[in-house]
Design a protein around this motif. Structure first.
Motif, PDB file in Angstrom:
ATOM      1  N   ASP A  53       0.849  -1.193   0.000  1.00 47.88           N
ATOM      2  CA  ASP A  53       0.000   0.000   0.000  1.00 47.88           C
ATOM      3  C   ASP A  53       0.888   1.247   0.000  1.00 47.88           C
ATOM      4  OD1 ASP A  53      -1.736   2.109   0.489  1.00 47.88           O
ATOM      5  OD2 ASP A  53      -2.911   1.027   1.981  1.00 47.88           O
ATOM      6  N   PRO A  54       0.734   2.137  -0.986  1.00 47.81           N
ATOM      7  CA  PRO A  54       1.608   3.319  -1.047  1.00 47.81           C
ATOM      8  C   PRO A  54       1.235   4.416  -0.061  1.00 47.81           C
ATOM      9  CG  PRO A  54       0.020   3.396  -2.821  1.00 47.81           C
ATOM     10  CD  PRO A  54      -0.202   2.076  -2.111  1.00 47.81           C
ATOM     11  N   GLY A  55       0.082   4.313   0.600  1.00 46.53           N
ATOM     12  CA  GLY A  55      -0.340   5.342   1.540  1.00 46.53           C
ATOM     13  C   GLY A  55      -1.362   6.271   0.924  1.00 46.53           C
ATOM     14  N   PRO A  56      -2.021   7.079   1.753  1.00 41.53           N
ATOM     15  CA  PRO A  56      -3.108   7.938   1.263  1.00 41.53           C
ATOM     16  C   PRO A  56      -2.657   8.982   0.246  1.00 41.53           C
ATOM     17  CG  PRO A  56      -2.576   8.437   3.558  1.00 41.53           C
ATOM     18  CD  PRO A  56      -1.859   7.176   3.214  1.00 41.53           C
ATOM     19  N   LEU A  57      -1.376   9.345   0.249  1.00 42.76           N
ATOM     20  CA  LEU A  57      -0.844  10.283  -0.743  1.00 42.76           C
ATOM     21  C   LEU A  57       0.125   9.571  -1.686  1.00 42.76           C
ATOM     22  CD1 LEU A  57      -0.096  13.439   1.466  1.00 42.76           C
ATOM     23  CD2 LEU A  57      -2.134  12.958   0.104  1.00 42.76           C
TER      24      LEU A  57
END
Length: 476
Positions: A53-57
């Motif tokens: 998961d690359p993260g919310p940004l």
């Protein structure tokens, strides 16, 4: 990116190409970091392939204001004295956006130490407004606003000690949010006693997003907000930023019935007639008629706090350290800042300023008992020439060169949440901003109403008419 339709590398390359084409016209980035951005994009692309998961940004390119510390990346604060300064640690907000997967495009230009609402400093060329490159984008988050308006990334970090997120957002046709005091922690900015100039503004400084849409601002705030022990003023987030923006956009009827106080001059500010007309029409037609809010003209009742605001800035400044800098190399500093430092400030100036601040807080609290929000113009004028700190006349009235930001700093003195959103455009096509100030800690109300206004009168499709420079010009 999550669906693999685009990769972080493709997006980063596209933005860097755009930077190469148009930033020579703007001077938005004082320290671009293209190689670092490409390396990070490749790492994020590899993570996506591996199912991480690359993260919310994840993969979102953004600019970082040059007042915010970046580990290993030059951070000048727009000052000759810090021209080679490379911090050993990131600002808290930089830590958070990087942990959320954002890609740093570089540092965006600012006035010297943020002591002016422009992009003027002794170190770099003046930042220019994408809507008209002869004009100022406002400041001090000048480069961040110019970058987002010109398409150099969808979002950027700014800081706001008196106007510096909201004013440039207004002059560049963007969304700029100053959340409630303490929602977004600040460190080492304002708090590192070793760095004269960097260590001021503690009780009025806020960090917030500059974006094209309210939803993007809410997304960034969801990453930035939350307490940190390094900031003694920081408080729990307790705000559903994304949910508030979604509710306002998808169900704008939820803001119907809000009690809106409208002040077009706060009772004491000269205002450009076009700004007054655009904001008044937007509040009447959008906020009142389309959204069903109860709009009532108000006169807040406090006197102009400009002198107190200046004194509070100086009371929180390292006067000893900065006066020593000016004594050594005043010719290397912004003249208005040197003059400010050399004023004969007294203890009574500072205590009087604190009393004025308390009276303003109390008067505002009484006003907000009867209103959910206060709406004003964000700035008293549209964009002005890029070599000025501000106009010397507004509506024909002689003013100080900081009078044009007079709508902004009351919310810094009280710590209330405030947002600027586009209200419309002048006859010559310059953006005009509308400011929404919420009750104490009522960030969700501010975000929800801003999103509803955007839903009723969208603005993100409007782009400045920039003509890119040629490859040969860019290389020069």
């Amino acid at each position: 990116m999550r669906s693999r339709e685009l990769s972080p590398v493709e997006i980063t390359d596209a933005v860097l190409d755009r930077m190469r084409e148009v930033d020579p016209l703007l001077g938005a980035f004082c320290t671009p970091t293209p190689d670092l951005a490409r390396r990070r994009a490749r790492r994020l692309a590899d993570d996506l392939v591996r199912g991480i998961d690359p993260g919310p940004l994840g993969g979102v390119p953004l600019g970082i204001k040059d007042l915010l510390s970046t580990k290993g990346i030059r951070t000048t604060s727009g000052s000759w004295f810090y021209r080679d300064h490379v911090p050993e640690e990131d600002d808290i907000v930089v830590e958070r956006v990087l942990a959320a997967g954002a890609i740093c495009l570089g540092k965006t230009n600012t006035s010297e130490f943020g002591y002016s609402a422009t992009g003027l400093n002794p170190l770099f060329p003046a930042t220019r407004n994408p809507w008209d490159t002869a004009l100022s984008p406002g400041g001090s988050s000048a480069g961040s606003a110019a970058a987002v308006a010109a398409g150099l990334g969808p979002m950027a970090l700014g800081s706001d000690g008196g106007c510096s997120v909201r004013a440039p957002a207004a002059l560049c046709g963007l969304v700029g949010v100053k959340p409630s005091m303490g929602r977004v922690p600040v460190y080492p900015g304002c708090r590192d006693e070793r760095l004269p100039g960097v260590s001021g503004w503690e009780s009025i400084e806020h960090i917030g997003p500059i974006t094209r849409t309210v939803a993007d601002a809410a997304l960034l705030l969801s990453v930035l907000a939350g307490p940190d022990p390094r900031d003694r003023h920081s408080i729990p987030s307790e705000v559903d930023w994304i949910g508030a923006a979604r509710e306002g956009a998808e169900r704008p009827g939820t803001v119907a019935g809000l009690r809106v106080g409208l002040s077009l001059d706060l009772g004491y500010l000269p205002v450009d007639p076009q700004v007054r007309t655009v904001v008044e029409r937007a509040v009447r037609e959008i906020v009142g008629e389309r959204l069903g809010c109860h709009v009532e003209p108000v006169e807040p009742g406090w006197p102009d706090p400009a002198a107190a605001f200046s004194a509070i800035i100086m009371a929180e400044t390292d006067l000893t350290g900065m006066r020593a800098m000016a004594a050594a190399h005043a010719d290397r500093m912004s003249p208005h800042l040197v003059a400010w430092l050399h004023q004969p400030w007294s203890a009574q100036d500072f205590t009087d300023a604190n009393m004025t601040r308390k009276a303003l807080v109390n008067t505002m609290a009484r006003l907000m008992r009867d209103h959910d929000v206060l709406i004003t113009p964000t700035t008293a004028v549209p964009a002005f020439p890029a070599d000025l700190h501000g106009p010397d006349r507004i509506d024909g009235i002689p003013v100080s060169d900081s009078a044009w930001i007079g709508f902004n700093y009351p919310a810094n003195l009280t710590g209330q949440p405030a947002i600027s959103v586009p209200a419309g455009w002048t006859e010559t096509g310059l953006p005009v901003g509308l400011q929404i100030i919420g009750r104490h800690l009522a960030d969700e109300t501010v975000i929800r109403l801003a999103a509803a206004i955007e839903c009723a009168a969208p603005w993100a499709h409007r782009r400045p008419p920039l003509r890119p420079v040629s490859s040969a010009q860019a290389s020069r």
